[in-house]
Scaffold this motif. Structure first.
Motif, mmCIF file in Angstrom:
data_model
loop_
_atom_site.group_PDB
_atom_site.id
_atom_site.type_symbol
_atom_site.label_atom_id
_atom_site.label_comp_id
_atom_site.label_asym_id
_atom_site.label_seq_id
_atom_site.Cartn_x
_atom_site.Cartn_y
_atom_site.Cartn_z
ATOM 1 N N ARG A 2 -1.529 -5.555 -4.129
ATOM 2 C CA ARG A 2 -2.118 -4.378 -3.477
ATOM 3 C C ARG A 2 -3.291 -4.750 -2.584
ATOM 4 O O ARG A 2 -3.573 -4.041 -1.615
ATOM 5 C CB ARG A 2 -2.609 -3.384 -4.529
ATOM 6 C CG ARG A 2 -1.519 -2.588 -5.131
ATOM 7 C CD ARG A 2 -2.125 -1.693 -6.147
ATOM 8 N NE ARG A 2 -1.165 -0.741 -6.653
ATOM 9 C CZ ARG A 2 -1.471 0.141 -7.570
ATOM 10 N NH1 ARG A 2 -2.694 0.196 -8.068
ATOM 11 N NH2 ARG A 2 -0.567 0.979 -7.989
ATOM 12 N N GLN A 3 -3.989 -5.827 -2.904
ATOM 13 C CA GLN A 3 -5.081 -6.267 -2.040
ATOM 14 C C GLN A 3 -4.562 -6.553 -0.641
ATOM 15 O O GLN A 3 -5.262 -6.345 0.345
ATOM 16 C CB GLN A 3 -5.746 -7.528 -2.624
ATOM 17 C CG GLN A 3 -6.306 -7.363 -4.008
ATOM 18 C CD GLN A 3 -7.320 -6.238 -4.090
ATOM 19 O OE1 GLN A 3 -8.241 -6.151 -3.288
ATOM 20 N NE2 GLN A 3 -7.140 -5.350 -5.073
ATOM 21 N N LEU A 4 -3.326 -7.003 -0.570
ATOM 22 C CA LEU A 4 -2.700 -7.290 0.716
ATOM 23 C C LEU A 4 -2.151 -6.027 1.366
ATOM 24 O O LEU A 4 -2.548 -5.648 2.461
ATOM 25 C CB LEU A 4 -1.581 -8.320 0.511
ATOM 26 C CG LEU A 4 -0.710 -8.634 1.719
ATOM 27 C CD1 LEU A 4 -1.539 -9.339 2.785
ATOM 28 C CD2 LEU A 4 0.470 -9.488 1.306
ATOM 29 N N TYR A 5 -1.222 -5.342 0.702
ATOM 30 C CA TYR A 5 -0.530 -4.263 1.397
ATOM 31 C C TYR A 5 -1.251 -2.928 1.362
ATOM 32 O O TYR A 5 -0.799 -1.978 1.987
ATOM 33 C CB TYR A 5 0.952 -4.141 1.017
ATOM 34 C CG TYR A 5 1.323 -3.891 -0.415
ATOM 35 C CD1 TYR A 5 1.122 -2.668 -1.011
ATOM 36 C CD2 TYR A 5 1.938 -4.886 -1.167
ATOM 37 C CE1 TYR A 5 1.505 -2.427 -2.310
ATOM 38 C CE2 TYR A 5 2.336 -4.657 -2.467
ATOM 39 C CZ TYR A 5 2.107 -3.430 -3.036
ATOM 40 O OH TYR A 5 2.496 -3.193 -4.317
ATOM 41 N N ARG A 6 -2.390 -2.847 0.695
ATOM 42 C CA ARG A 6 -3.213 -1.636 0.818
ATOM 43 C C ARG A 6 -4.424 -1.861 1.714
ATOM 44 O O ARG A 6 -5.293 -1.005 1.812
ATOM 45 C CB ARG A 6 -3.650 -1.143 -0.560
ATOM 46 C CG ARG A 6 -2.528 -0.426 -1.265
ATOM 47 C CD ARG A 6 -3.047 0.417 -2.376
ATOM 48 N NE ARG A 6 -1.976 1.135 -3.039
ATOM 49 C CZ ARG A 6 -2.140 1.821 -4.145
ATOM 50 N NH1 ARG A 6 -3.332 1.878 -4.721
ATOM 51 N NH2 ARG A 6 -1.125 2.458 -4.681
ATOM 52 N N TRP A 7 -4.482 -3.011 2.377
ATOM 53 C CA TRP A 7 -5.496 -3.235 3.399
ATOM 54 C C TRP A 7 -5.179 -2.246 4.511
ATOM 55 O O TRP A 7 -4.044 -2.198 5.011
ATOM 56 C CB TRP A 7 -5.427 -4.682 3.864
ATOM 57 C CG TRP A 7 -6.411 -5.057 4.919
ATOM 58 C CD1 TRP A 7 -7.755 -4.866 4.896
ATOM 59 C CD2 TRP A 7 -6.105 -5.712 6.152
ATOM 60 N NE1 TRP A 7 -8.309 -5.361 6.042
ATOM 61 C CE2 TRP A 7 -7.330 -5.880 6.837
ATOM 62 C CE3 TRP A 7 -4.927 -6.160 6.747
ATOM 63 C CZ2 TRP A 7 -7.405 -6.485 8.077
ATOM 64 C CZ3 TRP A 7 -5.002 -6.768 7.988
ATOM 65 C CH2 TRP A 7 -6.231 -6.921 8.648
ATOM 66 N N PRO A 8 -6.130 -1.370 4.897
ATOM 67 C CA PRO A 8 -5.818 -0.248 5.795
ATOM 68 C C PRO A 8 -5.002 -0.584 7.038
ATOM 69 O O PRO A 8 -4.020 0.122 7.324
ATOM 70 C CB PRO A 8 -7.199 0.338 6.131
ATOM 71 C CG PRO A 8 -7.999 0.057 4.884
ATOM 72 C CD PRO A 8 -7.530 -1.309 4.425
#
Length: 195
Positions: free
Chosen positions: A41-47
């Motif tokens: 999520r750190q990757l794909y929830r980066w705006p």
């Protein structure tokens, strides 16, 4: 239109490799799955990246409907299977992405507990078990249909193999999330929607 569909498929393909690859960890255990999910999520929830992902989803939905409409008279069996499985994926994406975004707006952590909660309540599990199983089956069939169009001499194997692999994975993930493979404790906050 096909170019837009391919763009969306490429972006979603990378996401799905990560997301569904993460789901394979359900065979290791719930906590292993959650730990990797929180890292991803750190990757794909980066705006900026999440915006590209949501754009790709919208692009897939719109271009998929248009391609399905244009190919409605297609006579190739693989094209028909690709169209119908694509429409099933469209329905899944509309429900799934909307539920995740609404869950996040409500302040819920939309991790695997969020997805699994419905499998722990009657009659909700009667919707969620086939919903997840058939969605992964439709993805396998959709990819198999694409391969069948590329290799028509192997069409039957591509279609059946893709569908069977998808259904097997989907059913296995449902069994894991439902607590049939090992005990699963769903936090109370997720049960509230079903009471």
């Amino acid at each position: 239109m096909r170019g837009w569909h391919r763009f969306g498929a490429g972006v979603l393909g990378v996401f799905l490799l990560l997301h569904l690859g993460n789901h394979l960890l359900l065979f290791v255990g719930f906590e292993a799955h959650r730990a990797v999910m929180h890292s991803l999520r750190q990757l794909y929830r980066w705006p900026p990246l999440e915006a590209v992902l949501l754009l790709a989803i919208c692009t897939q939905l719109m271009s998929g409907v248009m391609l399905a409409w244009r190919s409605r008279r297609g006579s190739l069996p693989a094209l028909r299977w690709q169209r119908w499985s694509g429409l099933a994926l469209l329905l899944f994406l509309l429900i799934h992405v909307s539920a995740v975004l609404l869950g996040r707006l409500a302040g819920l952590d939309t991790d695997v507990h969020f997805a699994a909660a419905g499998l722990h309540h009657h009659p909700a599990w009667l919707f969620f078990a086939p919903y997840y199983t058939l969605a992964v089956g439709a993805l396998g069939l959709h990819l198999g249909a694409r391969l069948a169009r590329r290799w028509p001499q192997q069409a039957g194997r591509c279609l059946c193999g893709g569908a069977m692999l998808g259904l097997l994975l989907g059913a296995s993930w449902v069994m894991a999330m439902a607590g049939w493979l090992y005990p699963v404790a769903i936090p109370a906050v997720y049960h509230a929607a079903f009471l």
